[in-house]
Design a protein around this motif. Structure first.
Motif, PDB file in Angstrom:
ATOM      1  N   ILE A 107      11.840  50.580  -4.081  1.00 10.90           N
ATOM      2  CA  ILE A 107      10.894  49.496  -4.296  1.00 10.90           C
ATOM      3  C   ILE A 107      11.393  48.579  -5.412  1.00 10.90           C
ATOM      4  N   GLY A 108      11.224  47.272  -5.210  1.00 13.88           N
ATOM      5  CA  GLY A 108      11.667  46.324  -6.226  1.00 13.88           C
ATOM      6  C   GLY A 108      11.361  44.894  -5.805  1.00 13.88           C
ATOM      7  N   THR A 109      11.662  43.959  -6.678  1.00 12.09           N
ATOM      8  CA  THR A 109      11.488  42.545  -6.341  1.00 12.09           C
ATOM      9  C   THR A 109      12.663  42.064  -5.498  1.00 12.09           C
ATOM     10  N   TYR A 110      13.850  42.546  -5.814  1.00  8.86           N
ATOM     11  CA  TYR A 110      15.077  42.225  -5.074  1.00  8.86           C
ATOM     12  C   TYR A 110      15.371  40.732  -5.019  1.00  8.86           C
ATOM     13  N   PHE A 169       9.320  46.635   4.258  1.00  4.87           N
ATOM     14  CA  PHE A 169       7.991  46.078   4.033  1.00  4.87           C
ATOM     15  C   PHE A 169       8.079  45.016   2.938  1.00  4.87           C
ATOM     16  N   ILE A 170       7.606  43.822   3.260  1.00  3.85           N
ATOM     17  CA  ILE A 170       7.552  42.755   2.264  1.00  3.85           C
ATOM     18  C   ILE A 170       6.116  42.645   1.776  1.00  3.85           C
ATOM     19  N   ILE A 215      12.935  53.679   3.674  1.00  3.73           N
ATOM     20  CA  ILE A 215      12.075  52.491   3.615  1.00  3.73           C
ATOM     21  C   ILE A 215      12.410  51.661   2.377  1.00  3.73           C
ATOM     22  N   VAL A 216      12.447  50.348   2.552  1.00  6.95           N
ATOM     23  CA  VAL A 216      12.593  49.423   1.427  1.00  6.95           C
ATOM     24  C   VAL A 216      11.319  48.596   1.313  1.00  6.95           C
ATOM     25  N   ILE A 217      10.720  48.600   0.122  1.00  7.38           N
ATOM     26  CA  ILE A 217       9.576  47.728  -0.170  1.00  7.38           C
ATOM     27  C   ILE A 217      10.070  46.641  -1.108  1.00  7.38           C
ATOM     28  N   ALA A 218       9.896  45.390  -0.697  1.00  3.37           N
ATOM     29  CA  ALA A 218      10.327  44.266  -1.532  1.00  3.37           C
ATOM     30  C   ALA A 218       9.149  43.331  -1.779  1.00  3.37           C
ATOM     31  N   LEU A 219       9.009  42.874  -3.016  1.00  2.00           N
ATOM     32  CA  LEU A 219       7.997  41.862  -3.315  1.00  2.00           C
ATOM     33  C   LEU A 219       8.474  40.518  -2.769  1.00  2.00           C
ATOM     34  N   TYR A 230      -0.300  52.517  -1.535  1.00  2.00           N
ATOM     35  CA  TYR A 230       0.917  52.127  -0.818  1.00  2.00           C
ATOM     36  C   TYR A 230       1.912  53.278  -0.646  1.00  2.00           C
ATOM     37  N   LEU A 231       2.167  53.996  -1.721  1.00  2.00           N
ATOM     38  CA  LEU A 231       3.239  54.994  -1.667  1.00  2.00           C
ATOM     39  C   LEU A 231       2.801  56.332  -1.071  1.00  2.00           C
TER      40      LEU A 231
END
Length: 291
Positions: A8-11, A71-72, A37-41, A91-92
């Motif tokens: 997870i991060g802003t990336y 997931f964005i 899974i990648v979660i990006a803001l 979320y997590l």
């Protein structure tokens, strides 16, 4: 629900450090047979001097990795105000059944950035979730970060920024009607409309433009055109070297290659033309060795 390993991060920028996080998720998920899974803001939560990757670009870059899901998260008032506890549980745990979490050392979530590394260590332990905190790779003794890349771009250090990103910095633009000044002095340019918020370093650059399935060498100017305006709007304009004819409204992708000089105010249009001729000469010399 499948158990997952989540990064997870802003990336913003999806630089080499971010790429390392995603690679770590792929490594762990394969080893532990977890869903990757990648979660990006969608954008940085805090104010920044310009966004490195717009949303579509960010999605496209993450999609190059063989993760199971992306997931964005839209950065809304609701997301900014959510507590770390609620974010963690909603979320997590509830949605993704996370069993292994991967973050960068400086990442934090939740209102007031409460969900920092210390908070996560405690709450991951309590919920039997493994936590990997990854330091971003160093370059010249400094950690890679989005803020460092922004600084380099503002300084015109295009090549150095590209090394930290792992690719050439670029932006997309749509041609818009200009004042025709370049055409009058024999150096026609295409003015571009770029999405608000995208970081555009000021100055004159050598660039490559991708459009119509081809690449074109170009001189790129980003600035307020001080020779003609006291407080002009910052507009990118490109001169496609060797191109003749009418361009039309075709969207362009512009890749920064080299900083040529800073923008400056000239006493008159003749002085400006002399400098533009020098810029074009330097560009032709550069591209004759490059291509």
């Amino acid at each position: 629900m499948n158990s997952s390993c989540v990064a997870i991060g802003t990336y913003d920028g999806l630089h080499k450090g971010h790429q390392g996080l995603i690679a770590k998720v792929l490594e762990i998920s394969k080893k532990k047979k977890l869903k990757s899974i990648v979660i990006a803001l969608s954008k940085p939560v805090r104010h920044v001097s310009g966004i490195l990757t717009e949303l579509k670009e960010k999605k496209d870059l993450i999609s190059q990795f063989p993760v199971d899901d992306i997931f964005i998260l839209p950065v809304t008032d609701e997301l900014v105000k959510i507590t770390a506890k609620d974010f963690f549980e909603k979320y997590l745990i509830d949605k993704l059944n996370v069993k292994h979490l991967v973050i960068g050392r400086n990442f934090a979530f939740g209102h007031g950035r409460q969900g920092n590394v210390k908070w996560l260590r405690k709450n991951c332990l309590k919920n039997k979730i493994n936590l990997t905190v990854k330091s971003f790779s160093c370059s010249h003794g400094k950690a890679i970060s989005s803020s460092r890349i922004r600084t380099l771009l503002h300084q015109g250090r295009i090549e150095h920024a590209g090394k930290l990103l792992g690719r050439i910095y670029s932006f997309e633009g749509v041609p818009l009607k200009g004042m025709g000044i370049g055409k009058k002095i024999g150096i026609p340019t295409i003015n571009l409309k770029v999405n608000k918020g995208k970081l555009l370093p000021l100055g004159v650059f050598l660039a490559v433009v991708r459009a119509k399935g081809a690449f074109f060498p170009a001189v790129l100017n980003i600035g307020s055109r001080p020779t003609f305006f006291n407080k002009g709007e910052v507009v990118p304009e490109i001169n496609l070297i060797g191109f003749k004819g009418k361009w039309g409204k075709t969207k362009l992708k512009v890749f920064f290659l080299k900083h040529l000089r800073n923008e400056r105010k000239f006493r008159n249009i003749n002085e400006l033309k002399k400098q533009l001729d020098k810029d074009l000469k330097a560009a032709r010399r550069f591209f004759s060795f490059t291509f």
